[in-house]
Design an enzyme around this catalytic site. Structure first.
Site, PDB file in Angstrom:
ATOM      1  N   ASP A 129      42.638  37.572  38.538  1.00  0.00           N
ATOM      2  CA  ASP A 129      42.203  37.566  39.940  1.00  0.00           C
ATOM      3  C   ASP A 129      42.438  36.187  40.548  1.00  0.00           C
ATOM      4  O   ASP A 129      42.497  35.187  39.828  1.00  0.00           O
ATOM      5  CB  ASP A 129      40.697  37.870  40.035  1.00  0.00           C
ATOM      6  CG  ASP A 129      40.365  39.274  39.558  1.00  0.00           C
ATOM      7  OD1 ASP A 129      41.268  40.128  39.549  1.00  0.00           O
ATOM      8  OD2 ASP A 129      39.185  39.496  39.190  1.00  0.00           O
TER       9      ASP A 129
HETATM   10  N1  URA Z   1      38.622  40.755  34.560  1.00  0.00           N
HETATM   11  C1  URA Z   1      38.285  40.385  35.808  1.00  0.00           C
HETATM   12  O1  URA Z   1      37.288  40.839  36.344  1.00  0.00           O
HETATM   13  N2  URA Z   1      39.084  39.521  36.445  1.00  0.00           N
HETATM   14  C2  URA Z   1      40.186  38.965  35.899  1.00  0.00           C
HETATM   15  O2  URA Z   1      40.869  38.145  36.524  1.00  0.00           O
HETATM   16  C3  URA Z   1      40.526  39.356  34.591  1.00  0.00           C
HETATM   17  C4  URA Z   1      39.722  40.256  33.951  1.00  0.00           C
END
Ligand code: URA
Length: 263
Positions: free
Chosen positions: A102
């Site tokens: 993310d």
């Molecule tokens: N899980 C999440 O919530 N975000 C990420 O970036 C990777 C795994």
């Protein structure tokens, strides 16, 4: 290997550009002008030249990157900075990210031009473990931990998550632990968090659903405020890499990852 693929993986241009060069007669293979992009060449024995200069083959590349928060995992984006902005002076033709983090997640991201490598690590059936370090508002009791370990529902119409591993590192009140939280903009945290419980720890999952860690923790009442991926399939983020830095994976690391994903 196809001539256009070979050229695109070298330093002279992307697939589209190299096809134009080929069609315009700028490429020779062992001295002969070749105008057919799909022709098969032998990258170790044929001599390929672009306007008279020998083309060095870049081959397969594998990068370990320490992603900072604030960048999206994409090759291009019109509105946001992407992880590729850190590779400005590098030939990234054909290179892509292995999975996604993310925008606000930090840590280990792999990039490669090897589609088989990506497949081995990311294909859900391969169950490659990924470990994340988190800080969250909330607390995790025995029951929550069991639920995370055994499987939990995180979204409408979704099946139970696969068994995971959870290790709580710290828990306490926000006001006591806030200076241990690696959050740059602590002042943005609400003052009413002051007397809230917070928890940090490691969550290891073997799937890659969207926002999976955040959603798993949310399902047990924890709101993630910091997330960092620290390992994939036993490959640990090299802590000597500052945020935004990268290095090549070693041959041993590549082989180890390929082996783990085949087990
Ligand atoms: N899980 C999440 O919530 N975000 C990420 O970036 C990777 C795994």
């Amino acid at each position: 290997m196809r001539l256009d693929k070979f050229l695109a993986q070298s330093s002279i241009g992307n697939r589209k550009k190299v096809r134009t060069y080929i069609k315009e007669g700028m490429i020779t293979v062992n001295g002969d002008v070749i105008t057919e992009p799909a022709i098969e060449i032998n990258e170790s024995s044929d001599v390929i030249k672009y306007i008279g200069k020998v083309v060095d083959y870049a081959g397969k590349v594998y990068y370990m990157f320490n992603k900072p928060s604030g960048y999206i995992t994409a090759t291009k984006d019109t509105d946001h900075k992407t992880v590729f902005d850190f590779f400005d002076n590098v030939n990234m033709n054909g290179v892509f990210h292995v999975g996604r983090l993310d925008k606000d997640t930090e840590g280990l991201l792999l990039l490669t031009n090897d589609g088989e490598f990506e497949h081995q690590l990311m294909y859900p059936e391969k169950h490659v473990e990924k470990t994340y370090f988190f800080w969250a508002l909330g607390s995790l009791d025995e029951k929550d931990r069991k639920q995370l370990e055994q499987g939990i529902y995180i979204g409408k119409g979704e099946i139970l998550t696969k068994p995971a591993k959870i290790e709580v590192q710290k828990c306490g009140m926000y006001k006591e632990l806030k200076y241990e939280m690696p959050i740059d903009n602590l002042e943005n945290m609400h003052s009413n968090h002051y007397s809230q419980p917070v928890v940090s720890g490691y969550l290891t999952i073997s799937e890659g659903r969207k926002h999976q860690v955040k959603r798993m923790l949310k399902a047990v009442g924890c709101y993630v405020v910091y997330l960092k991926r620290i390992s994939i399939g036993g490959l640990i983020l090299d802590e000597s890499l500052e945020k935004g830095q990268y290095r090549f994976l070693t041959e041993v690391e590549i082989q180890k990852l390929m082996k783990i994903s085949k087990e």
